[in-house]
Structures are given as structure tokens and as C-alpha cells.
Design a protein around this motif. Structure first.
Motif, PDB file in Angstrom:
ATOM      1  N   LEU A   1      20.045  40.064  39.535  1.00  0.00           N
ATOM      2  CA  LEU A   1      20.179  40.504  41.005  1.00  0.00           C
ATOM      3  C   LEU A   1      20.487  39.296  41.920  1.00  0.00           C
ATOM      4  CD1 LEU A   1      16.905  42.595  40.187  1.00  0.00           C
ATOM      5  CD2 LEU A   1      19.536  43.345  40.635  1.00  0.00           C
ATOM      6  N   GLU A   2      19.916  37.927  41.775  1.00  0.00           N
ATOM      7  CA  GLU A   2      20.465  36.425  42.493  1.00  0.00           C
ATOM      8  C   GLU A   2      22.046  37.065  42.763  1.00  0.00           C
ATOM      9  OE1 GLU A   2      19.952  34.696  46.068  1.00  0.00           O
ATOM     10  OE2 GLU A   2      18.036  36.147  45.716  1.00  0.00           O
ATOM     11  N   LEU A   3      22.224  36.761  41.701  1.00  0.00           N
ATOM     12  CA  LEU A   3      24.199  36.589  41.320  1.00  0.00           C
ATOM     13  C   LEU A   3      24.350  37.938  42.234  1.00  0.00           C
ATOM     14  CD1 LEU A   3      26.423  34.760  40.067  1.00  0.00           C
ATOM     15  CD2 LEU A   3      26.298  36.186  38.635  1.00  0.00           C
ATOM     16  N   LYS A   4      24.085  38.931  41.533  1.00  0.00           N
ATOM     17  CA  LYS A   4      25.117  39.777  42.480  1.00  0.00           C
ATOM     18  C   LYS A   4      24.825  40.265  44.031  1.00  0.00           C
ATOM     19  CE  LYS A   4      24.602  45.141  42.169  1.00  0.00           C
ATOM     20  NZ  LYS A   4      23.571  46.156  42.466  1.00  0.00           N
ATOM     21  N   LYS A   5      23.984  39.755  44.172  1.00  0.00           N
ATOM     22  CA  LYS A   5      24.491  39.724  46.112  1.00  0.00           C
ATOM     23  C   LYS A   5      24.980  38.610  46.124  1.00  0.00           C
ATOM     24  CE  LYS A   5      20.307  38.021  49.094  1.00  0.00           C
ATOM     25  NZ  LYS A   5      19.127  37.366  49.407  1.00  0.00           N
TER      26      LYS A   5
ATOM     27  N   ILE B   1      27.628  37.546  45.008  1.00  0.00           N
ATOM     28  CA  ILE B   1      29.110  38.090  44.634  1.00  0.00           C
ATOM     29  C   ILE B   1      28.986  38.672  45.685  1.00  0.00           C
ATOM     30  CG2 ILE B   1      30.564  39.373  43.610  1.00  0.00           C
ATOM     31  CD1 ILE B   1      28.644  37.881  40.724  1.00  0.00           C
ATOM     32  N   LYS B   2      28.245  39.949  46.021  1.00  0.00           N
ATOM     33  CA  LYS B   2      28.847  41.268  47.139  1.00  0.00           C
ATOM     34  C   LYS B   2      29.256  40.107  49.135  1.00  0.00           C
ATOM     35  CE  LYS B   2      26.786  45.315  49.863  1.00  0.00           C
ATOM     36  NZ  LYS B   2      27.953  45.123  50.241  1.00  0.00           N
ATOM     37  N   GLU B   3      28.052  38.867  48.862  1.00  0.00           N
ATOM     38  CA  GLU B   3      28.284  38.446  50.231  1.00  0.00           C
ATOM     39  C   GLU B   3      29.725  37.759  50.119  1.00  0.00           C
ATOM     40  OE1 GLU B   3      24.207  35.855  50.214  1.00  0.00           O
ATOM     41  OE2 GLU B   3      24.035  37.209  51.034  1.00  0.00           O
ATOM     42  N   GLU B   4      30.041  36.832  48.794  1.00  0.00           N
ATOM     43  CA  GLU B   4      30.816  36.308  49.214  1.00  0.00           C
ATOM     44  C   GLU B   4      32.123  37.183  49.817  1.00  0.00           C
ATOM     45  OE1 GLU B   4      33.965  34.103  45.595  1.00  0.00           O
ATOM     46  OE2 GLU B   4      31.544  33.518  45.764  1.00  0.00           O
ATOM     47  N   ILE B   5      32.234  38.799  48.381  1.00  0.00           N
ATOM     48  CA  ILE B   5      33.459  39.916  48.136  1.00  0.00           C
ATOM     49  C   ILE B   5      33.657  39.402  50.380  1.00  0.00           C
ATOM     50  CG2 ILE B   5      33.898  42.387  48.502  1.00  0.00           C
ATOM     51  CD1 ILE B   5      32.675  41.530  45.083  1.00  0.00           C
ATOM     52  N   ASP B   6      32.392  40.541  50.751  1.00  0.00           N
ATOM     53  CA  ASP B   6      31.547  40.451  52.116  1.00  0.00           C
ATOM     54  C   ASP B   6      32.804  39.388  53.544  1.00  0.00           C
ATOM     55  OD1 ASP B   6      31.094  43.023  51.775  1.00  0.00           O
ATOM     56  OD2 ASP B   6      28.585  42.589  51.695  1.00  0.00           O
ATOM     57  N   GLU B   7      32.424  38.563  52.813  1.00  0.00           N
ATOM     58  CA  GLU B   7      32.799  37.152  52.991  1.00  0.00           C
ATOM     59  C   GLU B   7      34.551  37.438  53.154  1.00  0.00           C
ATOM     60  OE1 GLU B   7      31.417  33.749  52.741  1.00  0.00           O
ATOM     61  OE2 GLU B   7      28.921  34.437  53.717  1.00  0.00           O
TER      62      GLU B   7
END
Length: 122
Positions: A98-102, A104-110
Motif C-alpha cells: 500500500l505504501e509503494l502504491k501511494k 507510485i501514485k505520488e510519482e505519477i502525479d508529479e
């Protein structure tokens, strides 16, 4: 036709039935003691009116069954601990994912807006 039973035969049959009844009674007392988780002393006291040989046999059986039950209980408790530990490992793995997913999502958003604007190549 009239059946005749000899007195000796009748006494023999009666003694056989009395012995079988005594065996069943002593077994019943032992099983009740097992269910009540009684001590060996309590079982011995309950069997005071029976022959020493029969009492010894039932006490040995009582001990063996108690040992078998203790072994099975320990095995199940060990399995329970193992499953609990495996559950904790799976929870940790889940939290890590779940932390990794979070992240990755933050990285995608950036990164996505930068790719959209052409600052970073596709």
C-alpha cells in the motif's frame, strides 16, 4: 417344546453379564472423569469398589488418553501460533505494498504533468 436351562449354565450366563456390566460401569466412570478433567486421584477414588486389575487398566487408559489429548492440544496451539505469525507477515507485506502504491501514485502525479507539458519525454 419346552426349553430347559441348567442351573450351572444360567449362573455362568449371569456372571458373564455381571462382568460385562461391571466393565461398562468402570469405563463410564473413566470417561466421565476424562470429560470432567478429573485428577488420577479422583478417578481412583471413584473406582474404589472395583477390582485392582480393572482399576489399574482404566487408570493407564486415562493417563494415555490425557497424554494424547495434551499432545494434540500442543500441536494445535503451535499451528495457531504459526498461522498468527503468517498473518502478521502478510499484514506487513500488505502495508508495504500500500505504501509503494501511494509512492507510485505520488510519482505519477508529479511526472504526468511534466510529460504532458513536454518537459520530460514520453
Amino acid at each position: 417344546m419346552l426349553a430347559t436351562i441348567s442351573r450351572t449354565e444360567a449362573i455362568g450366563v449371569l456372571e458373564e453379564y455381571e462382568t460385562r456390566l461391571e466393565n461398562l460401569n468402570i469405563q463410564l466412570i473413566r470417561v466421565d472423569a476424562e470429560l470432567a478433567k478429573s485428577s488420577i486421584r479422583d478417578l481412583s477414588n471413584s473406582l474404589i469398589n472395583f477390582s485392582r486389575e480393572m482399576v489399574n487398566n482404566q487408570i493407564e487408559l486415562f493417563k494415555a488418553r490425557a497424554q494424547e489429548l495434551a499432545t494434540q492440544t500442543n500441536t494445535l496451539l503451535n499451528e495457531k501460533d504459526k498461522f498468527r505469525e503468517q498473518g502478521e507477515v502478510l499484514k506487513s507485506e500488505k502495508n508495504g505494498l500500500l505504501e509503494l502504491k501511494k509512492l507510485i501514485k505520488e510519482e505519477i502525479d508529479e511526472i504526468f504533468p511534466l510529460v504532458k507539458e513536454g518537459i520530460i519525454g514520453k
